[in-house]
Design a protein around this motif. Structure first.
Motif, short mmCIF file in Angstrom:
data_model
loop_
_atom_site.label_atom_id
_atom_site.label_comp_id
_atom_site.label_asym_id
_atom_site.label_seq_id
_atom_site.Cartn_x
_atom_site.Cartn_y
_atom_site.Cartn_z
N LEU A 1 11.28 -1.22 -7.50
CA LEU A 1 9.76 -1.47 -7.55
C LEU A 1 9.16 -1.86 -9.00
CD1 LEU A 1 7.18 -1.83 -6.04
CD2 LEU A 1 6.78 0.77 -6.46
N LEU A 2 9.75 -1.07 -10.03
CA LEU A 2 9.41 -1.38 -11.41
C LEU A 2 9.58 -2.90 -11.76
CD1 LEU A 2 8.13 -0.40 -14.18
CD2 LEU A 2 10.35 0.59 -14.69
N ILE B 1 8.54 -8.45 -12.70
CA ILE B 1 8.59 -10.10 -12.74
C ILE B 1 7.33 -10.55 -12.03
CG2 ILE B 1 9.99 -11.78 -11.20
CD1 ILE B 1 12.05 -9.75 -11.11
N LYS B 2 6.56 -9.93 -11.24
CA LYS B 2 5.37 -10.42 -10.78
C LYS B 2 4.32 -10.56 -11.81
CE LYS B 2 2.02 -7.47 -9.30
NZ LYS B 2 1.51 -6.23 -8.61
N HIS B 3 4.03 -9.49 -12.74
CA HIS B 3 3.12 -9.77 -13.80
C HIS B 3 3.80 -10.64 -14.90
CE1 HIS B 3 0.35 -6.52 -13.00
NE2 HIS B 3 1.44 -5.68 -12.58
N ARG C 1 0.72 -1.10 0.00
CA ARG C 1 -0.03 -0.02 0.06
C ARG C 1 0.90 1.31 0.08
NH1 ARG C 1 -2.62 -0.87 4.05
NH2 ARG C 1 -4.37 -1.92 3.31
N LYS C 2 1.92 1.20 0.81
CA LYS C 2 2.62 2.56 0.87
C LYS C 2 3.52 2.66 -0.47
CE LYS C 2 6.50 4.24 3.77
NZ LYS C 2 7.57 4.11 5.12
N GLN C 3 4.07 1.69 -0.99
CA GLN C 3 4.72 1.62 -2.28
C GLN C 3 3.85 2.21 -3.40
OE1 GLN C 3 7.84 -2.21 -1.67
NE2 GLN C 3 5.81 -2.39 -2.75
N ASP C 4 2.67 1.76 -3.35
CA ASP C 4 1.75 2.22 -4.51
C ASP C 4 1.33 3.55 -4.40
OD1 ASP C 4 2.02 -0.39 -5.56
OD2 ASP C 4 0.20 -1.18 -4.85
#
Length: 472
Positions: A158-159, A164-166, A147-150
């Motif tokens: 973060l990118l 990697i997540k996607h 939440r804080k990162q977004d």
């Protein structure tokens, strides 16, 4: 008014202002994301192990070989469904109808008894959503960190982690698409053809279609599907009553809620056992507050039970402030487990299961149909015999090459024009034109009833009735 009607409490926020509702999400706004906090406990262990078992079953079944093909293949193109050694054809699809009826009444029975446990533990939407959340947690951190990162600026690190997540999500979606289509198309050929760009248009289309749906539903929509799209959430109320086991909060014990130290006596403070930590809201995949009462968005996953029990342990209070309970139990009444509606659903489900197995037992290893030549009812051949022509269709429902012998009964001194011994490959439908000739003096009536008899190597016999025409 029926005494079994459940009281509905309106929990819709009259005014939602993010500035005055810090940390809370508007669950009625699809664009307002929910950051699901990880929950650990007995029910989550049960849910995770059950989900992994079903995922492995789903993924491995198409790869199980049986003879020269895969064990389960729903081959729509050839109009045959293969289940290990059994092959079902369109005329056997009453079995499929019975199977759907069993599933429907099974769902009605479970919902009446245990509420939406299907949604919380077995529904593909829930299973895939939690799997995607697991990757999200491992790559981006816990709910508060995400939440804080977004809410901050995008950093290169973060990118990278989001990319990697996607990519992982897309990989899971593609595997899901391949696996699902692999139940209808030979999966080994499908994978090879897709990777070499030799697949057919429709096979490739459906792989991508289900991959996109999986990615969209589990990565982006998540609870939106459960709250706004799933019809089950809407008609479940027809199966609920006050004796249905649901995830419920005990307000008599929990209220008035409020923070306090571990050593404080809540009774002296005029407080109940709920310390208003909001953890039950943070772990809820649909973002509801279970303390507001029974809500159709609740999927009975038990996450709030596990996290609340841990809080009760830390505070030294009795567990199950939130638990699987019933409306009657929460109001201090006895719960009636065996009731007419539950017995009715269960009885019909058992009846459907019995009919299903009786139907399975009656499935024959070979099928035959006989169609008379409609262009010419009969003719007098060169030998002076009355001749009738037929088209026999023989279906080998087994997975082995079969040799069949054909005969006819009902007439004497029949001359057979055509093959009487045939070989049919596994799953093949063989069209066999034949003619029968009979001397005029052996025919006692203009139309005679006859039976075509098909016998396999195991002496299994199929008889099909037809007619032999002497004259109009």
């Amino acid at each position: 008014m029926s005494q079994d009607k459940i009281d509905i409490k309106d929990v819709t926020p009259k005014t939602f202002n993010p500035k005055t509702h810090k940390g809370k999400k508007d669950r009625f706004n699809p664009s307002d994301g929910i950051y699901v906090r990880e929950s650990k406990g007995a029910f989550q262990i049960l849910r995770r192990y059950g989900a992994w078992f079903l995922l492995l079953l789903f993924g491995l079944v198409p790869w199980i070989p049986y003879g020269e093909r895969q064990a389960i293949l729903l081959d729509i193109g050839h109009q045959q469904f293969n289940f290990f050694g059994t092959t079902l054809y369109p005329q056997d699809l009453t079995l499929l109808a019975l199977l759907f009826m069993i599933a429907a009444f099974g769902l009605f029975f479970i919902t009446t008894f245990l509420g939406r446990v299907w949604c919380g533990y077995l529904c593909p939407q829930t299973v895939w959503t939690f799997m995607y959340i697991w990757f999200e947690e491992k790559l981006e951190g816990a709910a508060n960190k995400r939440r804080k990162q977004d809410s901050g600026k995008m950093t290169p690190n973060l990118l990278l982690r989001k990319t990697i997540k996607h990519l992982a999500w897309i990989g899971i979606a593609l595997v899901t698409g391949f696996t699902f289509v692999g139940y209808f198309v030979p999966i080994k050929d499908l994978v090879v053809d897709f990777l070499t760009l030799n697949t057919t248009f429709w096979a490739g289309f459906w792989v991508l279609f289900f991959a996109i749906c999986t990615y969209a539903n589990a990565a982006w929509m998540r609870s939106i599907v459960c709250i706004h799209m799933c019809p089950y959430a809407r008609f479940q109320s027809a199966m609920f009553d006050k004796d249905t086991f649901i995830v419920g909060y005990n307000p008599e014990r929990g209220e008035s809620r409020g923070p306090r130290s571990r050593k404080a006596d809540p009774k002296k403070l005029g407080l109940g056992d709920c310390i208003d930590c909001d953890l039950c809201v943070q772990v809820c995949p649909t973002g509801i507050d279970i303390r507001d009462g029974l809500q159709y968005e609740c999927i009975n996953c038990g996450a709030c039970i596990d996290v609340c029990n841990k809080t009760m342990d830390r505070m030294g209070y009795e567990k199950n402030l939130i638990s699987y309970t019933t409306e009657h139990k929460l109001s201090g009444k006895n719960t009636k487990v065996m009731r007419p509606k539950l017995i009715g659903y269960g009885s019909i489900m058992i009846l459907m299961i019995i009919l299903f197995f009786l139907q399975v037992a009656s499935v024959e290893p070979v099928g035959m149909s006989v169609l008379r030549d409609r262009n010419q009812l009969f003719k007098i051949n060169s030998a002076g015999y009355v001749e009738n022509t037929y088209n026999l269709k023989v279906i080998n429902k087994t997975q082995q090459l079969q040799t069949y012998t054909l005969n006819v009964s009902g007439l004497s001194d029949v001359t057979w024009y055509g093959n009487q011994t045939i070989q049919v490959d596994p799953g093949e439908v063989l069209n066999l034109p034949i003619s029968l000739g009979v001397a005029t003096e052996n025919l006692n009536s203009p139309v005679s009833t006859i039976q075509f008899i098909l016998t396999d190597s195991n002496q299994f016999t199929v008889e099909v009735e037809s007619r032999f025409v002497k004259k109009l």
